[in-house]
Design an enzyme around this catalytic site. Structure first.
Site, PDB file in Angstrom:
ATOM      1  N   HIS A  21      12.363  -9.424   2.676  1.00  0.00           N
ATOM      2  CA  HIS A  21      12.865  -7.982   2.608  1.00  0.00           C
ATOM      3  C   HIS A  21      13.691  -7.677   3.841  1.00  0.00           C
ATOM      4  O   HIS A  21      14.243  -6.452   3.608  1.00  0.00           O
ATOM      5  CB  HIS A  21      11.663  -7.371   2.264  1.00  0.00           C
ATOM      6  CG  HIS A  21      10.732  -7.080   3.390  1.00  0.00           C
ATOM      7  ND1 HIS A  21       9.422  -7.961   3.693  1.00  0.00           N
ATOM      8  CD2 HIS A  21      10.741  -6.095   4.317  1.00  0.00           C
ATOM      9  CE1 HIS A  21       9.046  -7.416   4.701  1.00  0.00           C
ATOM     10  NE2 HIS A  21       9.801  -6.183   5.262  1.00  0.00           N
ATOM     11  N   ASP A  53       8.465 -13.945   0.176  1.00  0.00           N
ATOM     12  CA  ASP A  53       8.955 -12.836   0.975  1.00  0.00           C
ATOM     13  C   ASP A  53       9.337 -13.703   2.358  1.00  0.00           C
ATOM     14  O   ASP A  53       9.080 -13.176   3.420  1.00  0.00           O
ATOM     15  CB  ASP A  53       7.863 -11.912   1.255  1.00  0.00           C
ATOM     16  CG  ASP A  53       8.691 -10.863   1.904  1.00  0.00           C
ATOM     17  OD1 ASP A  53      10.014 -10.747   2.084  1.00  0.00           O
ATOM     18  OD2 ASP A  53       7.826  -9.990   2.491  1.00  0.00           O
ATOM     19  N   SER A  57       8.088  -6.705  10.653  1.00  0.00           N
ATOM     20  CA  SER A  57       8.318  -7.540   9.641  1.00  0.00           C
ATOM     21  C   SER A  57       8.956  -8.518  10.155  1.00  0.00           C
ATOM     22  O   SER A  57      10.163  -8.530  10.846  1.00  0.00           O
ATOM     23  CB  SER A  57       9.024  -6.815   8.567  1.00  0.00           C
ATOM     24  OG  SER A  57       8.109  -6.009   7.713  1.00  0.00           O
TER      25      SER A  57
END
Length: 415
Positions: free
Chosen positions: A147, A180, A261
């Site tokens: 992402h 992911d 992230s």
């Protein structure tokens, strides 16, 4: 914890806030964060992760601007002195010994790992933002979240800021929405410090861990905490085929915020055991909420085979049972139970050959208890195609056990 958010339609994630509004935020650079096809497909009646007492969500993509910070400096204050009948005293400046950081300290871990963690700047047709990454090779292979990388899209750009202050352009090597994860490559670099990859299976609840990344664009940020839970089923959305991104997460109370992230979660030996990926956050009416002590990392053991496939230019593969499932609702046969109820069985799949049928309830895979649809998805995600597993399930009021070999999704559009 009784709230049960509805399942999003395929291709839509209600917890996803796109990383970038058009144009930069009022102050400072925009920042992207993840806070957060499938082995088991879930149906709309599946309940997601329960919300906390206040409304919460697993955040899998968001952007925050870094505004001006209030600062205090004693140097800006006028000096003053005071006297009394008892006399006066003056503070003294003494040398602080430059002693080495003790083994296993956060200071020592930071010194070891900071050179191996980068800030990733990404821009695309829908805006720009930033995340974090973990150096895999001395010539610039970097691990991050899908992402983070996907913001670049077709025709977008990626660049990497290293801990020593240098930067380089980067390109995407491979992506895997299902786990992911993504691998990118920094251009024209050498002599980088690769991270040491540890074993997430060695982690224990209560063990100290350190998170390193670029929350809110603040690169080289270190936070610490403990492992607060293991194998937490975290569902952060689904793709256009209805396959969900659900993984058996490492839960930590180390502060993780937008921009972390793709960064590293490491043990106190400085070994990377997880990829910071999502956060549980309280809903807020004003912008994006930050850490409330519930962060989730993708365990390294489960995704290293996928990462290696991407590094080798291969299309990632995943284990599958070949069934669609939902949370158990109400009574099953003669008893109330919890587990993953079979909604559909793919013809010719390993589950079909093993005798599973619609209405069966899967309650255990090997020694892993299955409490719901997400639990089964996350558990199967921890295996690889070709692995043998023992599945315990209820069928017609009877408990049955079967050993089967997991399929691969290599030739399947869904699981």
């Amino acid at each position: 914890m009784n709230d049960q958010p509805t399942t999003p339609p395929p291709g839509h994630n209600p917890y996803f806030q796109h990383p970038v509004p058009q144009g930069p935020p009022p102050q400072g650079p925009p920042v992207m964060m993840h806070t957060a096809p499938l082995p088991v497909q879930r149906r709309p009646r599946r309940a997601g992760l329960a919300a906390t007492v206040v409304a919460t969500a697993v955040v899998v993509g968001a952007v925050a601007g870094v505004g001006g910070a209030a600062a205090y400096s004693a140097l800006d204050e006028p000096t003053s002195s005071s006297t009394s009948n008892a006399g006066s005293s003056t503070s003294q400046v003494v040398d602080t010994p430059d002693s080495p950081a003790p083994d296993g300290s956060v200071e020592q871990v930071a010194a070891k790992v900071l050179p191996s963690v980068v800030k990733i700047n990404v821009s695309g047709a829908e805006g720009s933002g930033s995340g974090s990454g973990i150096i895999l090779s001395s010539d610039g292979e970097i691990l991050t979240n899908n992402h983070v990388a996907e913001v670049a899209g077709d025709g977008g750009t990626l660049s990497v800021d290293f801990n020593d202050g240098t930067s380089a352009k980067a390109s995407i090597v491979g992506t895997d929405p299902l786990t992911d994860t993504a691998v990118i490559k920094a251009e024209g670099v050498s002599g980088l410090t690769p991270a040491t990859i540890g074993k997430s299976s060695d982690l224990r609840v209560g063990q100290g861990v350190v998170a390193i990344g670029s929350p809110f664009g603040l690169d080289s940020t270190v936070t610490s905490g403990i492992v607060s839970a293991l194998d937490r089923p975290v569902d952060v959305g689904s793709d256009g085929q209805g396959n969900s991104t659900t993984y058996p997460a490492i839960q930590t109370d180390a502060a993780i915020n937008p921009g972390n992230s793709g960064g590293a979660l490491v043990d106190l030996d400085g070994n990377v055991v997880g990829i910071n990926a999502s956060i549980r956050t309280a809903s807020t009416s004003q912008g994006e909420a930050g850490s409330i002590g519930l962060g989730f990392a993708i365990p390294m053991d489960e995704v290293m085979p996928v990462i290696d496939q991407m590094r080798n230019g291969e299309t990632p593969t995943h284990a599958r049972l070949g069934i669609s499932v939902a949370d158990v609702a109400g009574q099953n046969g003669a008893q109330v139970t919890e587990g993953a109820q079979v909604e559909e069985v793919s013809a010719g799949s390993t589950a079909d050959k093993a005798g599973l049928t619609k209405g069966d309830v899967v309650t255990k895979v090997d020694d892993h208890l299955i409490t719901g649809a997400d639990s089964l998805v996350a558990t199967i995600r921890s295996y690889r195609p070709g692995d043998q597993v023992t599945v315990t399930y209820e069928q017609g009021g009877e408990t049955k056990t079967v050993t089967l070999t997991l399929d691969s999704d290599a030739a399947a559009s869904n699981s």
